[in-house]
Design a protein around this motif. Structure first.
Motif: not given
Length: 817
Positions: A557-564
């Protein structure tokens, strides 16, 4: 509650049990073998032979055991024993010389302890001896030196993030004693929060073939095993490790104190390391690369003939400099930031004084990373099967101080709480099939505290997965594989930021008072799901030759920095921009390997091909003229992108160890990986988008050593060694918008020796001396982030960015007691 019932039931049944003992002698060609390992498999009881080859394991609970005897350079031996009350068994065991050991026992990613040759997965084991006898800045650099195909992205001597076959960050799952190491691992500028002196051994899985641990292992798994006492003589033991490195005046000291008897074991471990700024022939002393690191951990365990329960706690506290690479344009001397915002003129910062360069004292601009861990781990037989249980609590606190006018104010201050759980059941063997079923996952809550920069929002994460894994063995063939299903939910509320009129810094505001505030992170809720699978075989063609093949499908799953992400990470000096519409990554990797083991030579070759859907990567943003988008402090802006990707390559290993030249070894390793962006727009665009970022160049390492047995009663063994490391030029890089630049090739020469000093009966001290980069070579590794810390387009010296460490003399002492 179930764990308590198991624990106290085991206590009641064994508290008054009588015990047995095992004694014996280990020999080879009629001569005693000293320091051979003798372990009762699946227990914590064991010992090593003394200088005369004798061993004793006392206080053993009656029962049936597998006794495992091993020593580097000899074939492993395993026997089954049944011990009765008050029985004393005496053994004489002969080891067969075989310096080509390619059949170590590994446990990562498999249902039970498995020999490497029987495991289809591409896995490398790094022994306690290899870790002890390697001098490096941190534990990841130690593994890089001992495992072909493993590299590290570095931000100075103490910050290394593992990369496996060209993939890293959240694609590499790091385990500590079986627990997912959960910190802010998306960041560039801090490493793995563990005590390097307490790592007893390590295992590395290459590729998405592990199904035991959940999402994120697309690149592989780095599994670190802390020291656990195996002597069971009821006596206190311990050791002290002390080292010094001249380049950055790094001084490190670690200790272990442990006790192990019939049912109970205890260990207390600690370490303290500190260093000044490192040096090289181009940059001189590199400002703000010093550090101060403390570690402390404790273990309390209870064991029976049916299993064990361990209760563990640890703390890690690291003060780490944050280099930014700013310099005077003419002298190239390092400068320091003393103002902020529009008042900070990079070209007119004051030069750092010699006293500030040559000190253990960190500058006001530094980061502090704390990691606390408490967990309970149990494994017990249940009938003909066994059950493993793990429950852990972790807290990771990361503060980055980047305000010179208010040094006590953290720019970034995040706290991550993680609860990990894991339950495995190994079923009884049925028609030669061993099966493991399990469930594991984690709960996370991340929160920004008193900060001024907010690269990511406050978020909650729920992760759960279920898997089944099976292994079938018949004569010379082993087939294993399994399937796993994961679900992850990530959510956060609206996150508002506005300027504090008193300080001029940004601050987070609550949703009830958003007047004049900016919505930096709109609310988000999304669930990601994925299926992982793996199947492969290992086949012993002969006693000397084996082949293995495996196909693995991984999910991340995309990590937090990649999506946010939508803000400045002050430690990385990067403004990150994410994409909340990203899909999960899925990889499909094929592995095939051949290994050969003979008396005078050993070899292994592994080939892999990895295709990734929705691969996520960073590119630098540029203006209309192609110049990087930067703020007043020179912080660059990077945006995450997504595309299909392919990586392929190989690792090879060759060892020469003629029987007629006892103690001689000549080891060689080769690793190469190619990475391509499969987006149609970049087809045949070469460095302008066709190549993936952070791909290491071809690497060849050769080392030669000769053990010399001395007649001295004090210095019993001396092993001189020479190592040559060659890194080819990397001209396949992501040059789009100047995200990366090419890297010239270079070679390094390291020399040293290891002395074994017997200062007490059966107590041998090790003294290591090594000179790394003996020629003081000036070079930049392609995975060195400091290479890009440059504010000028030209340099009067012709050198830009920061270079790697120069000559470094290392001394280490390991003293058991």
């Amino acid at each position: 509650m179930l764990l308590c019932v198991i624990f106290f039931a085991g206590t009641a049944n064994t508290l008054f049990a009588q015990t047995a003992s095992i004694a014996g002698k280990i020999v080879s060609e009629g001569k005693p073998v000293a320091l051979a390992s003798v372990v009762l498999a699946e227990t914590n009881q064991g010992t090593v032979t003394d200088s005369y080859g004798y061993f004793l394991i006392s206080n053993v609970i009656p029962g049936t055991y597998r006794i495992h005897i091993s020593y580097i350079g000899y074939d492993n031996i395993e026997r089954q024993l049944t011990l009765k009350n008050n029985e004393s068994v005496t053994l004489t065991i002969t080891l067969v010389n075989n310096r080509s050991m390619l059949d170590e026992v590994v446990v990562t990613g498999v249902s039970k302890a498995t020999h490497v040759r029987e495991n289809p997965v591409a896995v490398v084991s790094v022994s306690s001896k290899a870790i002890t006898q390697t001098t490096a800045g941190n534990i990841i650099d130690v593994l890089v030196k001992n495992a072909p195909g493993v590299n590290a992205v570095k931000t100075g001597p103490n910050i290394s993030k593992p990369f496996i076959r060209g993939l890293g960050y959240n694609r590499v799952l790091t385990l500590y004693d079986g627990i997912r190491q959960e910190g802010q691992q998306w960041g560039d500028e801090h490493g793995i929060e563990v005590d390097a002196y307490n790592i007893h051994r390590a295992e590395i899985i290459k590729g998405p073939a592990s199904l035991m641990y959940g999402s994120d292992a697309v690149a592989g798994v780095v599994s670190l095993f802390p020291f656990i006492p195996n002597e069971s003589d009821g006596k206190w033991h311990g050791n002290v490790t002390s080292e010094y490195q001249t380049n950055n005046n790094m001084a490190g000291n670690g200790f272990r104190l442990y006790y192990n008897k019939t049912h109970f074991l205890f260990a207390l471990r600690g370490a303290y390391r500190l260093a000044k700024n490192y040096r090289n022939a181009v940059d001189g002393t590199v400002y703000n690369t010093n550090f101060n690191e403390k570690n402390l951990s404790a273990l309390l365990g209870y064991k029976t003939s049916k299993g064990y329960t361990h209760v563990n706690a640890s703390l890690y506290d690291n003060l780490q400099g944050i280099p930014d690479g700013s310099r005077d344009s003419l002298t190239r001397m390092f400068t320091k930031q003393i103002n902020e915002g529009i008042n900070d003129d990079i070209k007119h910062r004051p030069i750092v004084s010699p006293d500030e360069l040559n000190t253990y004292q960190l500058s006001p601009l530094h980061q502090r990373i704390q990691h606390y861990r408490a967990y309970i781990k149990s494994a017990y037989e249940t009938g003909k099967g066994n059950i493993d249980f793990l429950f852990a609590l972790q807290q990771n606190i990361r503060r980055e101080y980047n305000h010179p006018t208010k040094p006590q104010q953290a720019g970034m201050y995040v706290r991550l709480n993680t609860l990990n759980y894991d339950l495995h059941y190994n079923t009884p063997k049925i028609i030669n099939i061993e099966t493991t079923v399990g469930v594991n996952g984690m709960l996370q809550h991340n929160k920004s505290k008193d900060a001024t920069d907010f690269p990511i929002p406050n978020y909650n994460l729920l992760d759960a997965g279920i898997f089944v894994y099976a292994k079938w063995k018949q004569k010379n063939v082993t087939i294993s594989g399994g399937v796993r299903y994961d679900i992850r939910q990530v959510r956060w509320n609206d996150f508002y930021v506005k300027t504090d009129p008193l300080t001029g810094f940004n601050q987070q505001v609550n949703e009830q008072d958003t007047t004049g505030a900016t919505l930096q992170f709109p609310a988000y809720t999304k669930s990601f799901t994925g299926v992982s699978a793996s199947v492969g075989f290992a086949w012993h063609l002969t006693n000397n030759v084996s082949i293995k093949a495996n196909v693995g499908r991984g999910y991340r799953a995309p990590n937090i920095t990649e999506i946010a992400s939508n803000g400045l990470d002050p430690g990385a000096h990067i403004f990150y921009i994410g994409n909340r519409n990203f899909d999960p990554e899925f990889s499909l990797q094929e592995d095939v390997g051949v290994s050969a083991t003979f008396k005078a030579v050993s070899a292994e070759v592994s080939l892999f091909n990895n295709n990734i859907q929705h691969y996520i990567y960073l590119t630098m943003l540029a203006d209309a003229n192609g110049n990087p988008l930067t703020d007043a402090q020179g912080n660059k802006t990077y945006q995450y992108q997504q595309a299909a990707a392919q990586l392929y390559g190989m690792e090879a290993w060759l060892a020469v160890h003629p029987q007629k030249m006892e103690g001689f070894s000549f080891n060689n390793s080769l690793a190469i990986v190619y990475g391509f962006n499969k987006k149609q727009d970049y087809k045949k665009q070469d460095i302008n988008g066709e190549y993936l970022p952070l791909i290491p160049p071809l690497k060849l390492v050769s080392n030669i050593a000769q053990k010399v047995k001395l007649r001295s009663k004090i210095i019993t063994m001396l092993t001189p060694k020479v190592e040559v490391e060659f890194n080819a030029a990397q001209d396949r890089f992501l040059g789009l918008n100047s995200t990366e630049t090419g890297t010239p090739g270079y070679h390094l020469i390291n020399i040293g020796w290891i002395a074994e000093i017997q200062y007490l009966p059966a107590k041998t001290m090790q003294l290591l001396f090594e000179v790394n980069n003996i020629t003081n070579k000036v070079y930049q590794s392609h995975l060195n982030r400091l290479k890009y810390f440059e504010y000028y387009s030209q340099s009067p010296s012709g050198h830009t960015g920061i270079y790697n460490m120069g000559r470094n003399i290392c001394m280490k002492v390991i003293l058991p007691f």
